[in-house]
Design an enzyme around this catalytic site. Structure first.
Site, PDB file in Angstrom:
ATOM      1  N   ASP A  73       0.777  -1.235   0.000  1.00 20.90           N
ATOM      2  CA  ASP A  73       0.000   0.000   0.000  1.00 20.90           C
ATOM      3  C   ASP A  73       0.815   1.295   0.000  1.00 20.90           C
ATOM      4  OD1 ASP A  73      -1.729  -2.030   0.594  1.00 20.90           O
ATOM      5  OD2 ASP A  73      -2.260  -1.305   2.569  1.00 20.90           O
ATOM      6  N   GLU A 245     -10.744  -1.432   4.282  1.00 22.36           N
ATOM      7  CA  GLU A 245      -9.391  -0.949   4.526  1.00 22.36           C
ATOM      8  C   GLU A 245      -9.167   0.398   3.846  1.00 22.36           C
ATOM      9  OE1 GLU A 245      -6.773  -4.839   4.926  1.00 22.36           O
ATOM     10  OE2 GLU A 245      -7.363  -4.484   2.862  1.00 22.36           O
TER      11      GLU A 245
END
Length: 512
Positions: A73, A245
């Site tokens: 990420d 998320e």
């Protein structure tokens, strides 16, 4: 936003034959205040990994990748003094998920990136999971006017929120000794995304609830003591259980957009990014398409491919909303055939709101800075004069069905069909596209996306790199991002069906 945890890895393995590790998680201790306690804990910088040629097979030539090792990420993205900072989930010790830290790269043009020293590494509170960074212009935290403050998830048995700060432009960070600033006792609260809310004169944080699903909102006047504000949740049609998320709440014009990455449960398989359009009053986010917290809704997807996940926006960019995503999917991320690095970022996208078919639509065209690495437009006639990467622009009539094929002299092809009647595009990432055998979930015979465009023609922009194809309408009303692993670059294009004007321009590699 998110990072891989062993528990989720086991879940994915059970769900998919060869899934990769996934996701952070957490829960919360609402309205917990941490007293100010200043005993700085400097972070020992980790030097970047040894240089790479950036020319290995499958190495992207126009997308950011670390020289070596695992990346997922994007984190801590902030713009300051003419420099874009891209932090990211990184394993300094290997090419698989683990030892989660914040890698760091910088750019002055969103295209060319310089890998910097690893910014944050594991401490006594656990791994350094995803988060964000802000510029504290008014010294609300007391770390100094203009300090860069990183907010991240400390992950061990629990996922808690911590902060660190830099007073030298992100080169060195000092951990706040009062960490964690939001305590928690499980693994379902993570990925703090923070922004300054001018009407209420305070910082607002969005936190994802992982497997518990939903987004929690907190507020703070000093980035240290946080109070719980509200919870946003709505069930999703056909997706009763999945992880939420990497939230990001942004204002575009007079509307607010909440980005949320979900996994497994994307538009096709595994990972995906959804969004809600609505309003934020400084305490609660309300989505326009949600009537109550019990009635399921169909998600609006930002990208209809397999490989755009965990995308969040840069802070401190004024009204411009620039996003970058992790170009991979937790269904197979640990198996993609890349070495000595693993994973890339998407091309940066500029988020814009428009309306289509009576509904708000979030568009995500590639940023205009792509022109900085582009050559001259040329007319295409079969074989393309390209070496590293390129952009295709197809102006396609919608009076009959069409098939577009990208190929190479190895006979490998990535194809997609355009249906004028259904106003859809269907991509086919089969074994014909190149290497797919590394994971049983990678070959996808059909990925469908709405064109989200009216009129008698559609203009498609296709960005082709050595291991990816990003396919968008020109104005970004439709986006489809996919990894591919052909033996060599696709360097030819054919269109059958409707009339089509084909142009292309080479894109220069971003590596020195």
């Amino acid at each position: 936003m998110k990072t891989s945890a062993n528990l989720f890895f086991r879940t994915m393995v059970a769900a998919f034959a060869a899934a990769a590790m996934v996701a952070c998680g957490g829960s919360d201790d609402p309205e917990h205040d941490i007293p100010v306690n200043e005993e700085p804990k400097p972070v020992d910088p980790v030097t970047p990994s040894p240089a790479s040629s950036y020319n290995e097979q499958y190495r992207p030539q126009i997308h950011f990748t670390p020289a070596r090792n695992w990346m997922n990420d994007p984190n801590g993205m902030v713009y300051v003094d003419g420099t874009y900072h891209l932090f990211y989930q990184y394993n300094p010790q290997g090419n698989d998920w683990g030892n989660m830290s914040w890698g760091h790269a910088t750019s002055t043009d969103l295209m060319h990136w310089t890998e910097q020293a690893v910014a944050l590494t594991r401490d006594e509170l656990g791994d350094i999971f995803s988060g964000s960074a802000v510029i504290d212009k008014d010294n609300t935290a007391g770390f100094g006017a203009g300090a860069m403050v990183a907010l991240y998830t400390s992950a061990s048995g629990a996922q808690q929120q911590s902060i660190a700060y830099s007073t030298d432009g992100g080169k060195n960070f000092t951990r706040y000794s009062g960490n964690p600033v939001i305590r928690n006792n499980d693994d379902n609260l993570r990925d703090p995304k923070v922004f300054w809310h001018e009407p209420t004169k305070r910082w607002v944080m969005a936190l994802a609830k992982g497997w518990k699903m939903g987004v929690e909102f907190y507020a703070s006047s000093d980035l240290k003591s946080w109070q719980h504000l509200s919870t946003f949740f709505v069930p999703l049609i056909g997706r009763p259980s999945l992880q939420w998320e990497c939230p990001d709440l942004i204002q575009i014009g007079n509307k607010w957009v909440l980005l949320v990455s979900v996994n497994p449960g994307g538009p096709i398989l595994g990972s995906g990014m959804m969004y809600f359009v609505g309003n934020f009053d400084g305490k609660e986010f309300t989505a326009d398409n949600v009537t109550d917290a019990q009635t399921p809704v169909e998600p609006a997807w930002l990208d209809y491919g397999m490989d755009n996940y965990a995308g969040v926006t840069w802070s401190n960019t004024g009204t411009r909303r620039i996003m970058i995503g992790w170009m991979n999917n937790w269904s197979y991320s640990g198996a993609v055939p890349c070495s000595p690095w693993r994973s890339a970022m998407t091309l940066p996208r500029e988020l814009k709101l428009t309306e289509y078919d009576g509904k708000p639509l979030l568009c995500a065209p590639v940023v205009d800075e792509i022109d900085k690495i582009a050559g001259q437009w040329k007319a295409a006639s079969g074989i393309l004069d390209v070496k590293d990467a390129y952009q295709l622009r197809l102006t396609l009539k919608l009076d009959k069905g069409s098939t577009i094929a990208l190929g190479n002299d190895q006979g490998e092809q990535f194809t997609f069909d355009v249906s004028p009647s259904a106003r859809t595009l269907i991509a086919h990432r089969t074994s014909a596209s190149g290497k797919t055998s590394f994971n049983g979930t990678f070959s996808i015979p059909s990925m469908q996306a709405p064109l989200n465009t009216a009129g008698s023609t559609v203009v498609l922009d296709i960005f082709v790199d050595r291991s990816s194809v990003e396919l968008l309408t020109k104005d970004g009303t439709m986006s489809m991002t996919n990894l591919v692993f052909p033996t060599v670059l696709y360097d030819r294009v054919t269109v059958t069906g409707a009339d089509c004007d084909i142009q292309y321009r080479p894109l220069n590699r971003i590596w020195n």
